[in-house]
Design an enzyme around this catalytic site. Sequence first.
Site, mmCIF file in Angstrom:
data_model
loop_
_atom_site.group_PDB
_atom_site.id
_atom_site.type_symbol
_atom_site.label_atom_id
_atom_site.label_comp_id
_atom_site.label_asym_id
_atom_site.label_seq_id
_atom_site.Cartn_x
_atom_site.Cartn_y
_atom_site.Cartn_z
ATOM 1 N N GLY A 275 0.817 -1.221 0.000
ATOM 2 C CA GLY A 275 0.000 0.000 0.000
ATOM 3 C C GLY A 275 0.843 1.260 0.000
ATOM 4 O O GLY A 275 0.371 2.328 0.409
ATOM 5 N N GLY B 185 -0.700 4.340 -1.441
ATOM 6 C CA GLY B 185 -1.869 4.958 -0.801
ATOM 7 C C GLY B 185 -1.475 6.132 0.094
ATOM 8 O O GLY B 185 -0.309 6.530 0.147
ATOM 9 N N THR C 109 -1.525 6.582 3.569
ATOM 10 C CA THR C 109 -0.640 6.260 4.686
ATOM 11 C C THR C 109 0.700 5.764 4.147
ATOM 12 O O THR C 109 1.766 6.140 4.647
ATOM 13 C CB THR C 109 -1.284 5.175 5.586
ATOM 14 N N LYS D 151 0.525 2.406 -12.230
ATOM 15 C CA LYS D 151 0.039 3.661 -11.641
ATOM 16 C C LYS D 151 1.168 4.695 -11.662
ATOM 17 O O LYS D 151 2.324 4.348 -11.347
ATOM 18 C CB LYS D 151 -0.318 3.443 -10.155
ATOM 19 N N LYS E 248 -9.412 -5.724 12.021
ATOM 20 C CA LYS E 248 -8.000 -5.480 12.355
ATOM 21 C C LYS E 248 -7.612 -6.291 13.593
ATOM 22 O O LYS E 248 -6.505 -6.819 13.685
ATOM 23 C CB LYS E 248 -7.772 -3.992 12.597
HETATM 24 N N1 LIG Z 1 -6.274 8.016 11.165
HETATM 25 C C1 LIG Z 1 -7.047 8.394 10.178
HETATM 26 O O1 LIG Z 1 -7.616 9.505 10.179
HETATM 27 C C2 LIG Z 1 -7.216 7.478 8.988
HETATM 28 C C3 LIG Z 1 -7.860 7.944 7.850
HETATM 29 C C4 LIG Z 1 -7.965 7.083 6.757
HETATM 30 C C5 LIG Z 1 -7.460 5.785 6.801
HETATM 31 N N2 LIG Z 1 -6.857 5.364 7.964
HETATM 32 C C6 LIG Z 1 -6.303 3.982 8.073
HETATM 33 O O2 LIG Z 1 -5.073 3.930 7.339
HETATM 34 C C7 LIG Z 1 -4.895 2.633 6.783
HETATM 35 C C8 LIG Z 1 -4.510 2.793 5.315
HETATM 36 O O3 LIG Z 1 -5.548 3.508 4.676
HETATM 37 P P1 LIG Z 1 -5.270 4.543 3.496
HETATM 38 O O4 LIG Z 1 -6.529 5.339 3.383
HETATM 39 O O5 LIG Z 1 -3.973 5.187 3.683
HETATM 40 O O6 LIG Z 1 -5.156 3.524 2.272
HETATM 41 P P2 LIG Z 1 -5.596 3.763 0.763
HETATM 42 O O7 LIG Z 1 -4.899 4.995 0.277
HETATM 43 O O8 LIG Z 1 -7.090 3.694 0.642
HETATM 44 O O9 LIG Z 1 -5.048 2.434 0.058
HETATM 45 C C9 LIG Z 1 -3.753 1.965 0.273
HETATM 46 C C10 LIG Z 1 -3.369 0.982 -0.816
HETATM 47 O O10 LIG Z 1 -4.049 -0.255 -0.635
HETATM 48 C C11 LIG Z 1 -3.911 -0.997 -1.846
HETATM 49 N N3 LIG Z 1 -5.186 -1.712 -2.108
HETATM 50 C C12 LIG Z 1 -5.356 -3.039 -1.966
HETATM 51 N N4 LIG Z 1 -6.613 -3.392 -2.260
HETATM 52 C C13 LIG Z 1 -7.257 -2.258 -2.616
HETATM 53 C C14 LIG Z 1 -8.589 -1.983 -3.033
HETATM 54 N N5 LIG Z 1 -9.508 -2.953 -3.166
HETATM 55 N N6 LIG Z 1 -8.930 -0.692 -3.309
HETATM 56 C C15 LIG Z 1 -8.017 0.293 -3.187
HETATM 57 N N7 LIG Z 1 -6.723 0.084 -2.788
HETATM 58 C C16 LIG Z 1 -6.355 -1.182 -2.511
HETATM 59 C C17 LIG Z 1 -3.556 0.022 -2.945
HETATM 60 O O11 LIG Z 1 -2.190 -0.181 -3.277
HETATM 61 P P3 LIG Z 1 -1.770 -0.831 -4.696
HETATM 62 O O12 LIG Z 1 -2.720 -0.266 -5.701
HETATM 63 O O13 LIG Z 1 -0.362 -0.329 -4.859
HETATM 64 O O14 LIG Z 1 -1.858 -2.291 -4.540
HETATM 65 C C18 LIG Z 1 -3.721 1.362 -2.225
HETATM 66 O O15 LIG Z 1 -2.884 2.380 -2.733
HETATM 67 C C19 LIG Z 1 -6.218 1.886 6.949
HETATM 68 O O16 LIG Z 1 -6.022 0.848 7.880
HETATM 69 C C20 LIG Z 1 -7.204 2.919 7.479
HETATM 70 O O17 LIG Z 1 -8.069 2.379 8.435
HETATM 71 C C21 LIG Z 1 -6.713 6.189 9.028
#
Ligand SMILES: NC(=O)c1ccc[n+]([C@@H]2O[C@H](COP(=O)([O-])OP(=O)(O)OC[C@H]3O[C@@H](n4cnc5c(N)ncnc54)[C@H](OP(=O)(O)O)[C@@H]3O)[C@@H](O)[C@H]2O)c1
Length: 327
Positions: A11, A14, A16, A45, A128
Amino acid sequence: MAPVVKVAIVGASGETGQSIVNGLLGASETKFEVKALTRPESLDKPINAELKGRGVDVVPVNFSGPLDKLTEVLSGIDVVISAIFFGSLGDEIPLANAAKAAGVKRFVQSAFMVVVPPRGVVDFREKKDENFNYIQKMRLPYTYIDVGWWYQITLPRLPSGRLDYLLPTGQPEQPIGLDGNVPSALADIRDVGRYVAKIIVDPRTLNKKVHVFNEVHTRNQVYDLLESVSGERLNRQYISEAEVKERLEKARHALDQNQTDGSALAMLTVSQLFFSWGIRGDNTPENAAYLGYMSGKDLYPDLTYTTLKDYMIEALGGKGKGVYQRR
Ligand SMILES: NC(=O)c1ccc[n+]([C@@H]2O[C@H](COP(=O)([O-])OP(=O)(O)OC[C@H]3O[C@@H](n4cnc5c(N)ncnc54)[C@H](OP(=O)(O)O)[C@@H]3O)[C@@H](O)[C@H]2O)c1
């Protein structure tokens, strides 16, 4: 000379993940070598081309493929970090199996969320927690990291529309829970990776849960600060516990009728998270300590971070960057 620490990130493309890559490549005390594990369909990408340009080894990985192949990808890796999309947490099971087989020294699952008790409040926290149990059951060395609610999804809209360019599109305005005095820990997503770069080489955090955040604010404080920095008056819309529970029940009912109803799932997830941080007040450093987390503030008292006020000034100056804007 200190040895190079080899890190594999799932990831990395993405929100994070990008912060973590920046934190690792920008670290001054430790030299990290980074491998990004991306889904085959994501290999082209633009973000992956950018990562390659910065020296990251980008490798396509199919999590439903053979374990041997995944184990080979992780061979020689010191730390595995998953920052995977919350809807794909199931992929962490083969990832953990391969990490164990490859002798990885530390596994960081995709927690990175606000402080919420493991069960009974937010459904995807339970997923989780299931993965966390799996990791502990196989005695894989781990660090579990949760972070404050991102600044980037914290600011309310201004009447002038000056902040619209960086706020998530299509997202309805979040009301204010109760009387607006519920505290919640916040973090700039850009600082998350800098915390992670410290945590994953710190022997104190091995087999521990760690909570990192920048500042704690109530919603009233966020609104007051934005009013004073922007010079604009904000409309404050308060919501009671009973009203949020009603939203939760509606979303749950819609999902019971149709489990593939994406908007009901989104409503349930958003409402559950809001109920936790905005009503119950789960997302505080005190509650994190109660739940057994070490605090980033105690571990790294000298680590600098972006204040909420500075973030607001940057955003109002048109220099902010929103999240999920590449999609
Ligand atoms: N603290 C906060 O405020 C907050 C806010 C949002 C999220 N979070 C947490 O942070 C963690 C990461 O979330 P994020 O929002 O950073 O991740 P994200 O940008 O939504 O996705 C991370 C990566 O996951 C991979 N992926 C695998 N299956 C996917 C699918 N079906 N659809 C889309 N992407 C997919 C992709 O990488 P590839 O395309 O390279 O495979 C994507 O770039 C999560 O556990 C979430 O709960 C926390």
